[in-house]
Write a protein that holds these residues in place. Structure first.
Motif, short mmCIF file in Angstrom:
data_model
loop_
_atom_site.label_atom_id
_atom_site.label_comp_id
_atom_site.label_asym_id
_atom_site.label_seq_id
_atom_site.Cartn_x
_atom_site.Cartn_y
_atom_site.Cartn_z
N LEU A 27 42.75 -10.49 71.44
CA LEU A 27 42.88 -9.50 70.37
C LEU A 27 41.77 -9.65 69.34
CD1 LEU A 27 46.71 -9.53 69.86
CD2 LEU A 27 45.34 -7.53 70.39
N LEU A 28 41.44 -10.92 69.05
CA LEU A 28 40.43 -11.15 68.02
C LEU A 28 39.04 -10.81 68.51
CD1 LEU A 28 41.70 -14.41 66.35
CD2 LEU A 28 42.01 -12.06 65.63
N GLU A 30 38.40 -8.21 70.49
CA GLU A 30 38.28 -6.79 70.80
C GLU A 30 37.32 -6.12 69.81
OE1 GLU A 30 41.13 -2.91 71.67
OE2 GLU A 30 41.99 -4.70 70.80
N LYS A 31 36.57 -5.16 70.33
CA LYS A 31 35.63 -4.43 69.47
C LYS A 31 36.38 -3.50 68.53
CE LYS A 31 31.78 -3.71 72.46
NZ LYS A 31 31.16 -2.71 73.31
N PRO A 32 36.09 -3.55 67.24
CA PRO A 32 36.83 -2.68 66.33
C PRO A 32 36.49 -1.20 66.51
CG PRO A 32 35.22 -3.97 65.11
CD PRO A 32 35.17 -4.44 66.52
N VAL A 33 35.27 -0.91 66.86
CA VAL A 33 34.89 0.49 67.05
C VAL A 33 34.20 0.60 68.39
CG1 VAL A 33 33.56 2.44 66.20
CG2 VAL A 33 34.61 0.87 64.58
N LYS A 34 34.77 1.39 69.26
CA LYS A 34 34.13 1.58 70.55
C LYS A 34 32.82 2.33 70.32
CE LYS A 34 36.86 -0.56 73.14
NZ LYS A 34 38.28 -0.36 73.29
N SER B 566 48.48 -4.45 65.74
CA SER B 566 47.43 -3.93 66.60
C SER B 566 47.44 -2.41 66.48
CB SER B 566 47.72 -4.37 68.03
OG SER B 566 46.79 -3.76 68.88
N LEU B 614 36.83 5.87 69.09
CA LEU B 614 37.97 4.99 69.28
C LEU B 614 37.79 3.77 68.39
CD1 LEU B 614 40.48 3.92 70.76
CD2 LEU B 614 38.99 3.11 72.57
N THR B 615 38.76 3.49 67.55
CA THR B 615 38.69 2.27 66.77
C THR B 615 39.94 1.45 67.03
OG1 THR B 615 39.72 3.37 64.89
CG2 THR B 615 37.34 3.25 64.87
N ALA B 616 39.78 0.16 67.02
CA ALA B 616 40.91 -0.74 67.25
C ALA B 616 40.84 -1.85 66.24
CB ALA B 616 40.83 -1.31 68.66
N ASN B 617 41.94 -2.11 65.58
CA ASN B 617 41.98 -3.21 64.63
C ASN B 617 43.15 -4.11 64.95
OD1 ASN B 617 39.83 -2.95 62.67
ND2 ASN B 617 40.76 -0.98 62.21
N ASN B 618 42.87 -5.38 65.05
CA ASN B 618 43.93 -6.34 65.33
C ASN B 618 43.96 -7.39 64.24
OD1 ASN B 618 44.40 -5.08 67.82
ND2 ASN B 618 42.71 -6.22 68.72
N ILE B 620 46.09 -11.02 63.18
CA ILE B 620 47.10 -12.03 63.50
C ILE B 620 47.24 -12.89 62.25
CG2 ILE B 620 47.64 -14.02 64.91
CD1 ILE B 620 46.02 -12.70 67.14
N SER B 645 41.24 -11.56 62.14
CA SER B 645 41.13 -10.19 62.62
C SER B 645 39.98 -10.08 63.58
CB SER B 645 40.92 -9.23 61.44
OG SER B 645 39.57 -9.25 61.07
N ASN B 646 39.89 -8.97 64.23
CA ASN B 646 38.80 -8.76 65.19
C ASN B 646 37.62 -8.08 64.53
OD1 ASN B 646 39.96 -6.23 64.83
ND2 ASN B 646 39.38 -5.56 66.86
N LEU B 647 37.60 -8.04 63.21
CA LEU B 647 36.50 -7.34 62.54
C LEU B 647 35.18 -7.85 63.06
CD1 LEU B 647 38.04 -7.20 59.02
CD2 LEU B 647 37.98 -5.45 60.78
N PHE B 648 34.34 -6.90 63.35
CA PHE B 648 33.19 -7.19 64.18
C PHE B 648 32.24 -8.21 63.59
CE2 PHE B 648 29.74 -5.74 67.00
CZ PHE B 648 30.48 -5.78 68.16
#
Lengths: 455, 1052
Positions: A27-28, A30-34, B566, B614-618, B620, B645-648
Motif C-alpha cells: 500500500l505504501l 502504490e503510486k498516488p497518481v497514475k 485506502s 486515477l489517484t490512489a492514496n493509502n 496506515i 502514506s504512499n505519498l510519492f
C-alpha cells in the motif's frame, strides 16, 4: 459462549496483524497518481522533449522586438505595456516582466535537455534501442544548444574573436542540480559549448525526423551554420549550410500559394527543417507592428512575397503576415530558404561568384511570379554580397534573425544604427553600442548574483 | 461508549468497619464518572438516590438491590453488606451534552485535557439551509472562514502552516469524510465537536495540524418507544445587488471611451486581423469620423445608449429571488436487543441565477445486541443530488477583450434578446452571415436556455462496527472494536451546448470553411456534449482495543488501534460533436488534422475533450491514547500516533512520522480545601503536543506527468510535476494550551478562558530560486517557521430565569501570528504587495501582512499619484515599483486576518415564544480596496466606481486620492496607486448574522409531543464598519444576500 467470543476476537486480532504486515508495504509503495513517473525510460525522455508548447512555441522575442523589421505609431505604442515600450525604446532596465519571460523560457528548455542528458545513460543502449537512444540524446543536445544560441544573441555582444574570451556570455547550466550557482561564461565558452552540443547532436540525430517539430541531422547542421555565421567563421558556416542542404533542399514555389487567407503561408511546409515559433508579444503582432515603408518598397511588383507576406492595414501601410506558422505567431525555426541565403553569403564572401549567384537564383525563382524572374548573374563580389544581404533581409524578416544580423554586420563595419521616435522623443541605438546586449532580467541578477551587462 | 453494551461489575471490595449503614457508589461506564440521581430500590420497596459523588447509603440487611437511572441500563445486585461500587452502562447512544466525540472515543468534558468547542443540535438549528458547515462561523469559538486569500477556507485557531494545506480535517462518525460535505443531512447531525489543540487533535496525527471538526449523527436507543420527528421550511432571499461590484458608471465610461478615441487609442485595433470587438459607442465614433453618420445622429445614438445600465438590467431581468425548501422526517425506536433509526431529507434550492439543486438523503441505522457484550452497529447513508447550471453571472459575462460596457443592453423593450459584443466586431459578424455561417451573435439574455450543465452525485456510505466488551475475569474493562466503512461516490457531470448556444455556434463557425456558397463544417452542426465521470472508492478499516477501569480512586482509560485508509479516484472526461439528443447519435470529427480558423486563418485542432486520471492514496496509522484520573480530581492524558502514506517519493524514513501529546486537568472543586458553594466548576487544564501537516503534492524525487498527446508526433508528452527535493519533511506544529473552565452560581454563569500558543516548524516555505535553474521562480522547502497564539474567552450565562428567560453566549477570540523564519531572497517591494491574497513571508510580520508604497498625495498640478523615493517625493513610477523600492521602503499597514473575532448570541424565552439573534464582529485588521486602474479600464473596459472621484482639476487633491486619467496610460503608475497607502482600509466591522423567532406548541398526551414554528432571517449585513466605502471586507465580490425562512419542527 464467552470463550467462543474471546476466541473469535483473538482470531480477528490475528487476522488484522497478518493483513497489516503483508499489505503495508504494498500500500505504501502504490503510486498516488497514475501517470506520474520518475523520468527513467526512453519513452519518458522523449515525452519531455515532445512537450511542444515549451519546446516549439516559446522561442524568445526580445531580439526581434529590439530590431528594425517593424515600427509602431505613437498611438499603437501608447497602448502597449511598459515592458514592451521599454524594450522597443532600448531602455537599460526593467524591460522584462518578472516570471514568464524569454530568459525563463529558454532555461526551461535547458533544464529539460539536461534532465535527458543526465539520465539517459541509465538506460542501456543496445541493438534494439540504439536508434531511438541516439535520437533522443541528439534532440536534447540540439535543444540545449539552440537555447544557448538564442540567449547569447540577445544578452551578449556579437562574437568578436578579439574580445570573445572576456565578453560576458550565457550561464552554461549543464546539469539539473539547482543548488549550483549560475555563473556567466564568456562569449567564447558559450559558442564553444553550442558547437560541441550541435556536433554531438549531428552525429546522433536521424536524417529525417518523425515530424519537423523534432530536431534532425539537417537541423543540427543548419544550426551549426547559423552559429558559425554569428561568429563570422564563414568557412565553417559554408561547410555546414552545405551539409544541411545536401540532406534537405526543398523550396516551396510561392506561385502555388493562395494569397486569400489572412495568413497564407502553410505551416510545416516543405522548407521547414525544424519548426518553432516565438511566444509572440502583441507589439510584434500585425495589429500594432508596421513594416517600414522602405523595406516594403524593396519588393518588386512581381515578387510574390509582396502580397503573401504583407497585409494592408491602412493606405500605404503594411503589416506582416508571412509567418510559416500560418498565424500571427512569428516563425523562428530553421528553414531551407535561410540555408540558401547563408550559403550564398558565405560563397560570395569567399569569392565563389557563380555558386553564390546560383543559390540566389534557386531561391528567388520560387518567389517571383512564374516567368517574371530575371536570372541574376552578378559578377562584382561587393555588389553580389550586397544583393545577398538585401535578399536575406527581404526573405527572413520577422523571423527573429534580424537583431543578430545587425550585430554581426556591424562587426563587418556596416555601421547599422537604428532609431525610434515616440511622441516626439527620439531614441537611438548607434552601431557598436553596448546596449546591443540586452539587460538580463533584474530579479534574475538579484537571485543569482550574476554580473549584469553594463552600459 | 455508544458502542458498548451492558457490563455490571463489582469492583474491589472496600473494607468495612462494621458500620450500621452501608455505603455504595454508582459510576457510569466506560468513563467511570460518578452518577448522580441513580435510584436504588431495595427488595422491600425502599428507594434511595445517589448524590453528586454517586454516593448512596442504604440500611443493612437487604437481599438484592435494583439500581436504575434514566439514561443507564438498570442492574440488580446482591451484596454481602460491605461497601461496594456499581458500574452502569448507558442506554446506547445517549450522547451526553458534556461529552466530546474525538472520532475515536467519547471523552467526558470533566476529564478532557484538550481544547474543544462543542456545538449542539439546538444551536445549529437556529440557522437553516442545506449547508451545514456554513453555519459555524460566529457560532463556534475558534472557528473562522477566510474568503479572500488564495488559500481561502475554514480555519481553526488561525494558521498552523504558511504554504501547506490549511483546511481542518472533517470527521463524520468515526472516519474522515472524503465525499462532498453537501451530502450531509443537517437535520441528522447530533453535534459538532471542534478539536482545537494538540491533546484533542493529536490522535488524528499527520492530518490534524489544522484542527479537526467531528460531526456526529443521531443514533437510536434501545428500549425506547417510537420517536417521530418531522420538519419543513421554505427560505427565500434578496436578489444580489450588482452595485456591490462597484463598476464604473455609464456616463463615466462613455467619457473614458471618447477620451481614448480622441487619442487614437482604437486605431490599431480597428483593422486587427482577429476582428476583436469594439463597444457600440466606439463604433459610433468611428462611423462618425468616417463620415457614415452625422455628429447629431451620433450624439443622439450615444444619448440613447447611455440610458441603459447593465447592472440594473441584471437586477431586473436576470436575477430572481432565490428560493429553497427542505422536508425531513426521522423515525427511531428500540427494543431490548435491537434498535433502529431512519432519517430522510429532501432539499430543493433555486438560486438567484436560476441554478437548481436537489438532494435526497436517506439514512438507515441499526444496533443489534447479538449476545451479552457483543454488539453490531450498521449504518447506511445514501445521498443523491443534482445540480443544474443557471444563467451567467454579471462578473462572468465578458467579451474576448474584456468586460462588457456598462451600458450594454440585454433585451429590447419587448423582451427580445439583443446581441452584445463577444469575440468579433458586430460589423464583421453581419458580413459573415451572408457566407452561410450560423448567426455569430451572442445573446446572454437567452443563451443560458441553450446550455445545460448538470452534475449528479450518488453517494453511499456503509459502516459496520462490531464490538465486544469483557464484563468479568482478567479482561474486565477491556473492549474490542472493529470498524469498517465503505464509501462510494459517483459524480457525473454533463454539459450540453445546444446548437443554438453561443458556445456551439462559435465553435462550428470558427472551423467552417466557405468556398463560394458551399460551407464545409469540420465541427458538425448539432449539439456539443461534454461529459465527466468521477468515481471515489474508499475503504477504511480500524481495529481498536480499549480499556476502561476504575480501581478505587484510580481510573484508567486507554485505547490503542491500527487504522488503514485506502482511497481511489477514477476520473474520465469525454466530448461528442454533432450530438442529437433525440436520436442519441453523435458525429465523428477529425482530431488528427488542423483546420484554419475562419476569421484569422491560423490552424488549430478540433478540441478533443477526452482525458483520464486515477489517484490512489493509502494511509496506515497506529495510535494510542491513555488517560489516568486520580480521585476524579487530576487527569493526565497522553497520546501518540504514527502515520505512513504512499505519498510519492517521500524518503522511507519520513514515511513514518511520530506525533504525540500530553495533557493535564485538575478539578479544583473536588479538593477538600475548596469550600466555595458559589463556584460549581473550576477546572484547570494544560496540554502540549505535536500535530502534523502534509501536502500530498510535495515530492522528494523529480517526477513527470504525462499530459496529453502531441498532435504532431502523435506521441504522449510529459511535463515536470515536481522537482527533486530530497530533504522534504512533514510540517510540524507544536501547540500549548492552558485553559480554565468555570461555572458559578449554580452554573448560571459558566465558560472558559484559554490561552494557546502554536509553533510551526519545518513549514513549507517558498524559497525564491534563480530562474536560470529552469525550474521556475521558487521551490518549496521546509524552511519556514511561524508562531501563532492568542486566547479564547467563552461565556455562557443565564441572565434571567423564570417565566421570562434570557440566555447569552459570548466568545472572544484573539489571534495573531508571526513569521519567524522564511527564506526569500528578493528585496523588491512589489513582491510583497499582495496582502489580501497571498502570504508575505517576512520574518517578524504576520503570515498575511499588508504592506503599501508610501503615499505622498496627488500632484496638485496634474493629479499624478506621488510616492517617496529615498524620502523624496517622486513620480518616477518605474523606480517606485521597481527594484529601487525594497521591502524596507514599504509601510506596514497591519494584518490581513482579524486579530479579534467576537460573537454574541442571545436567546429570550417567554411562554411559548422564543427569540434569538446573533451578532459577530471582526476587529483589528486591514484590507486592500480595489480602485480605478486605468490600464484595465483602457485595455479591458474594466472600470471602477472610484473613476467618478478622480482628480480633474487643481484643488481636487484636497478631497480625493484617486489619480487623474492620463494618456498614454502608464502601467506602473496604476500599479503604484493600487499598491499604495491610498487604497488600504480598516476591516473592523460588526455584523448581524441572524434573528430567529419561534413558537412552541405543546400537544396533549403523556409523552412530550410538540411542534415548533419558526421565522428567521439570516445574513442581515453589517451594522457598523470602520471603512466608509461600504465594502464588505470579508467578501471579494457579493456578500451573501439576506435570506428569510419560515418553517416548523415537530416531535411526535
Amino acid at each position: 459462549m464467552k470463550t467462543k467470543f474471546i476466541h473469535r476476537a483473538s482470531m480477528l486480532l490475528f487476522l488484522i496483524f497478518a493483513l497489516t504486515a503483508t499489505g503495508c508495504k504494498k500500500l505504501l509503495d502504490e503510486k498516488p497518481v497514475k501517470g506520474l513517473q520518475i523520468p527513467s525510460t526512453l519513452q519518458d525522455f522523449q515525452a519531455l522533449l515532445d512537450a511542444y508548447v515549451l519546446i516549439n512555441r516559446s522561442d524568445p522575442s526580445a531580439g526581434e522586438m529590439s530590431a528594425d523589421d517593424y515600427y509602431l505609431t505613437d498611438a499603437a505604442l501608447s497602448s502597449r505595456t511598459e515592458e514592451e515600450k521599454a524594450t522597443y525604446t532600448w531602455q537599460n532596465a526593467n524591460i522584462f516582466t518578472p516570471g514568464a519571460n524569454d530568459w525563463a523560457s529558454l532555461y526551461v528548455v535547458v533544464y529539460r535537455a539536461n534532465t535527458v542528458l543526465e539520465n539517459i545513460g541509465q538506460v542501456q543502449r543496445n541493438a534494439s534501442n540504439q536508434l531511438e537512444w541516439d535520437n533522443i540524446k541528439g534532440q536534447a543536445a540540439y535543444l540545449r544548444a539552440k537555447a544557448f544560441l538564442q540567449g547569447v544573441g540577445i544578452w551578449s555582444l556579437a562574437y568578436d574573436e578579439a574580445t570573445a574570451a572576456s565578453d560576458l556570455g550565457m550561464p552554461l547550466r549543464l546539469g539539473t542540480d539547482f543548488n549550483q550557482p549560475s555563473v556567466r561564461a564568456s562569449v567564447k565558452e558559450t559558442y564553444l559549448q553550442i558547437i560541441e552540443d550541435l556536433k554531438l547532436a549531428a552525429s546522433l540525430l536521424p536524417n529525417t525526423p518523425l515530424h519537423v517539430v523534432r530536431p534532425s541531422k539537417p537541423a543540427a547542421y543548419g544550426l551549426l551554420a547559423r552559429t558559425y555565421l554569428h561568429m563570422r567563421d564563414y568557412e565553417n558556416a559554408l561547410h555546414y549550410a552545405d551539409l544541411c542542404l545536401s540532406l534537405k533542399s526543398d523550396l516551396v514555389d510561392y506561385n502555388s500559394i493562395s494569397a486569400t487567407p489572412s495568413y497564407p503561408m502553410p505551416q510545416f511546409n516543405a522548407e521547414v527543417i525544424h519548426d518553432s515559433y516565438m511566444s509572440t508579444p502583441s507589439i510584434l503582432a500585425n495589429t500594432y507592428a508596421r513594416i517600414p515603408a522602405e523595406l516594403y518598397a524593396a519588393y518588386e511588383a512581381n515578387d510574390l512575397r509582396k502580397s503573401l507576406f504583407f497585409r494592408n492595414v491602412e493606405t500605404g501601410v503594411y503589416g506582416f503576415r508571412g509567418s510559416y506558422v500560418k498565424s500571427a505567431q512569428l516563425f523562428t525555426g530553421l528553414a531551407v530558404d535561410e540555408m540558401y541565403l547563408m550559403r550564398a553569403e558565405c560563397l560570395a564572401r569567399k569569392g565563389e561568384i557563380i555558386k553564390a549567384n546560383n543559390d540566389l537564383n534557386m531561391l528567388l525563382i520560387k518567389r517571383y511570379k512564374t516567368g517574371t524572374f530575371v536570372t541574376l548573374n552578378l559578377t562584382d563580389q561587393q555588389s553580389l554580397l550586397a544583393k545577398v544581404l538585401t535578399e536575406r533581409r527581404k526573405e527572413l524578416l520577422m523571423r527573429g534573425l534580424r537583431w543578430m544580423d545587425i550585430k554581426r554586420l556591424n562587426k563587418e563595419n556596416y555601421n547599422i544604427s537604428i532609431g525610434r521616435n515616440y511622441n516626439g522623443t527620439i531614441f537611438s541605438l548607434p552601431a557598436g553600442a553596448k546596449r546591443f546586449a540586452l539587460p538580463i532580467p533584474e530579479y534574475v541578477i538579484t537571485a543569482s548574483g550574476m554580473i549584469q551587462n553594463q552600459y | 461508549m455508544k458502542n458498548i453494551l451492558l457490563i455490571l461489575l463489582l469492583s474491589l471490595a472496600f473494607l468495612s468497619k462494621g458500620m450500621a449503614q452501608i455505603k455504595g457508589w454508582v459510576f457510569s461506564l466506560p468513563d467511570s464518572l460518578p452518577l448522580a440521581g441513580a435510584t436504588i430500590k431495595t427488595q422491600n420497596g425502599q428507594t434511595f438516590t445517589s448524590n453528586n459523588r454517586g454516593e448512596f447509603t442504604v440500611a443493612p440487611g437487604w437481599g438484592s438491590l435494583t439500581i436504575s437511572h434514566l439514561a443507564y441500563q438498570s442492574k440488580v445486585i446482591k451484596s454481602d453488606g460491605n461497601p461496594f461500587s456499581i458500574y452502569l452502562l448507558p442506554l446506547i447512544n445517549t450522547l451526553d451534552e458534556v461529552s466530546i466525540n474525538t472520532g475515536y472515543q467519547t471523552v467526558p468534558k470533566e476529564r478532557a485535557t484538550g481544547s474543544f468547542t462543542l456545538i449542539t443540535q439546538n444551536k445549529l438549528a437556529e440557522q437553516q439551509g442545506s449547508n451545514l458547515l456554513g453555519r459555524l462561523e460566529g457560532l463556534a469559538s475558534g472557528f473562522s472562514v477566510d474568503r479572500k486569500s488564495n488559500n481561502a477556507g475554514m480555519m481553526i485557531r488561525g494558521l498552523s502552516s504558511i504554504n501547506g494545506p490549511r483546511s481542518p480535517l472533517i470527521v463524520v462518525d468515526n472516519f474522515p469524510y472524503e465525499g462532498n460535505l453537501d451530502n450531509l443531512n443537517p437535520n441528522d447531525v447530533e453535534s459538532i465537536s471542534i478539536l482545537k489543540d494538540a491533546a484533542a487533535a493529536s490522535i488524528w496525527g499527520a492530518r490534524a495540524g489544522n484542527g479537526v471538526i467531528v460531526i456526529t449523527t443521531k443514533k437510536a436507543r434501545f428500549n425506547s418507544s417510537l420517536q417521530v420527528q418531522a420538519g419543513a421550511f421554505i427560505q427565500t432571499g434578496d436578489k444580489p445587488n450588482p452595485a456591490r461590484l462597484r463598476g464604473i458608471g455609464v456616463s463615466d465610461f462613455i467619457l473614458s471611451e471618447r477620451f481614448l478615441f480622441g487619442n487614437g487609442f482604437y486605431m490599431p485595433v480597428e483593422n486587427a486581423a482577429n476582428k476583436a470587438p469594439l463597444s457600440p459607442v466606439v463604433e459610433l465614433l468611428i462611423a462618425n469620423r468616417d463620415g457614415k453618420i452625422s455628429s447629431a445622429d451620433m450624439e443622439a445614438a450615444i444619448a440613447d445608449i447611455a440610458r441603459y445600465d447593465l447592472a440594473a438590467q441584471y437586477r431586473d431581468l436576470m436575477y430572481r429571488n432565490p428560493i429553497s425548501s427542505q422536508y425531513n422526517l426521522s423515525l427511531s425506536s428500540g427494543a431490548e436487543k435491537i434498535s433502529w433509526n431512519f432519517a430522510a431529507a429532501y432539499d430543493e434550492n433555486k438560486n438567484a441565477l436560476d441554478a437548481r439543486y436537489k438532494r435526497l438523503s436517506v439514512k438507515s441505522a441499526q444496533n443489534f445486541q447479538l449476545a451479552k457484550g457483543l454488539m453490531l452497529n450498521t449504518q447506511f447513508i445514501y445521498t443523491r443530488s443534482q445540480s443544474l447550471g443557471g444563467k451567467t453571472d454579471l462578473n462572468e459575462l465578458t467579451a474576448i477583450n474584456g468586460k462588457l460596457p456598462p451600458y450594454t443592453r440585454l433585451a429590447d423593450d419587448h423582451g427580445n434578446a439583443l446581441p452584445v459584443i463577444k469575440n468579433y466586431r458586430l460589423g464583421y459578424i453581419n458580413s459573415t452571415a451572408t457566407n452561410g455561417l450560423l448567426d455569430w451573435n451572442y445573446y446572454p439574455y437567452t443563451d443560458y436556455q441553450f446550455n445545460k450543465t448538470q452534475s449528479n452525485i450518488a453517494d453511499l456510505v456503509g459502516s459496520f462496527n462490531l464490538s465486544y466488551v469483557f464484563d468479568q475475569g482478567i479482561f474486565q474493562g477491556l473492549s474490542l472494536n472493529g470498524y469498517y466503512q465503505y464509501q462510494q461516490q459517483q459524480t457525473s457531470g454533463l454539459t450540453l451546448q445546444g446548437l443554438q448556444s453561443y458556445g456551439a455556434r462559435n465553435l462550428i463557425n470558427s472551423y467552417s470553411q466557405v468556398t463560394g456558397t458551399a460551407v464545409k463544417r469540420p465541427v458538425p452542426l448539432g449539439d456539443i456534449l461534454s461529459g465527466s465521470d468521477n468515481m471515489l472508492n474508499l475503504h477504511q478499516f480500524r481495529f481498536q482495543p480499549s480499556y476502561n477501569r476504575r480501581f478505587g480512586k484510580h481510573n484508567i482509560s486507554m485505547l490503542t488501534g491500527a487504522e488503514l485508509r485506502s482511497s481511489e479516484v477514477h476520473n474520465s472526461n469525454s466530448r461528442s460533436y454533432g450530438y442529437n439528443a433525440d436520436l442519441l447519435k453523435s458525429v465523428n470529427v477529425d482530431y488528427a488534422n488542423t483546420y484554419p480558423n475562419f476569421v484569422t486563418g491560423s490552424n488549430s485542432f478540433i478540441p478533443n475533450g477526452e482525458s483520464f486520471a486515477l489517484t490512489a492514496n493509502n494511509f496506515i496509522s497506529f495510535y494510542a491514547n491513555g488517560a489516568y484520573t486520580y480521585h476524579d480530581k487530576y487527569t493526565l492524558s497522553a497520546s501518540a500516533r504514527r502515520d505512513a502514506s504512499n505519498l510519492f517519493g517521500l524518503n522511507t524514513n519520513d514515511k513514518w512520522s511520530p506525533l504525540w501529546s500530553v495533557g493535564l486537568v485538575w478539578d479544583i472543586t473536588k479538593e477538600s480545601f475548596f469550600k466555595s458553594t458559589a463556584i460549581n466548576i473550576l477546572n484547570l487544564r494544560a496540554s502540549y503536543g505535536l500535530t502534523g501537516n502534509v501536502n500530498p503534492n510535495m515530492s522528494a524525487l523529480t517526477t513527470i506527468g504525462y499530459s496529453s498527446v502531441s498532435p504532431y508526433t502523435q506521441t504522449a508528452f510529459a511535463n515536470f510535476v515536481a522537482y527533486a527535493n530530497p530533504e522534504l519533511r512533514w510540517e510540524k506544529s507544536a501547540m500549548l494550551n492552558i485553559g480554565l473552565d468555570f461555572g458559578i452560581f449554580n452554573k448560571r454563569l459558566s465558560g472558559s478562558l484559554e490561552y494557546f500558543n502554536k509553533k510551526g516548524t519545518d513549514l513549507y516555505g517558498r524559497a525564491e530560486i534563480d530562474h536560470t535553474t529552469g525550474i521556475g521562480s521558487s521551490i518549496i522547502k521546509n524552511t519556514a517557521a511561524m508562531i501563532a497564539g492568542g486566547f479564547d474567552l467563552n461565556i455562557n450565562s443565564q441572565n434571567l430565569v423564570g417565566n421570562f428567560k434570557w440566555q447569552s453566549d459570548f466568545f472572544l477570540n484573539f489571534y495573531r501570528d508571526q513569521v519567524t523564519d522564511y527564506y526569500l531572497t528578493t528585496q523588491q517591494g512589489s513582491a510583497y504587495l499582495n496582502g489580501n491574497t497571498s502570504i508575505t513571508g517576512i520574518s517578524g510580520y504576520p503570515v498575511y501582512a499588508l504592506f503599501s508604497y508610501p503615499w505622498a498625495g496627488l500632484n496638485p498640478a496634474n493629479g499624478n499619484p506621488r510616492g517617496l523615493l529615498n524620502g523624496i517625493v517622486s513620480e518616477d513610477y518605474a523606480s517606485l515599483t521597481g527594484t529601487a523600492t525594497t521591502i524596507n521602503n514599504l509601510v506596514y499597514e497591519g494584518p490581513a486576518l482579524p486579530k479579534f473575532t467576537l460573537a454574541l448570541g442571545n436567546n429570550f424565552e417567554y411562554g411559548h415564544f422564543s427569540l434569538n439573534f446573533r451578532l459577530s464582529a471582526k476587529l483589528g485588521y486591514v484590507f486592500r480596496r480595489e480602485s480605478i486602474n486605468y490600464s484595465n479600464l483602457f485595455s479591458s473596459r474594466n472600470g471602477h466606481i472610484d473613476f467618478a472621484d478622480r482628480w480633474q482639476q487643481s484643488g481636487d487633491e484636497q478631497h480625493t486620492n484617486v489619480p487623474s486619467m492620463v494618456y498614454p496610460v502608464n502601467g506602473n503608475r496604476d500599479g503604484f496607486y493600487a499598491g499604495s497607502q491610498a487604497t488600504v482600509s480598516k476591516g473592523d466591522h460588526i455584523r448581524l448574522q441572524y434573528i430567529n423567532l419561534s413558537y412552541l406548541l405543546k400537544l396533549r398526551g403523556n409523552r412530550s409531543r410538540d411542534i415548533r414554528f419558526y421565522l428567521s432571517a439570516s445574513n442581515l449585513g453589517i451594522l457598523w464598519q470602520a471603512d466608509r466605502n461600504g465594502i464588505d471586507p470579508d467578501y471579494l465580490l457579493y456578500p451573501p444576500a439576506t435570506s428569510y425562512t419560515i418553517g416548523f419542527k415537530s416531535n411526535l
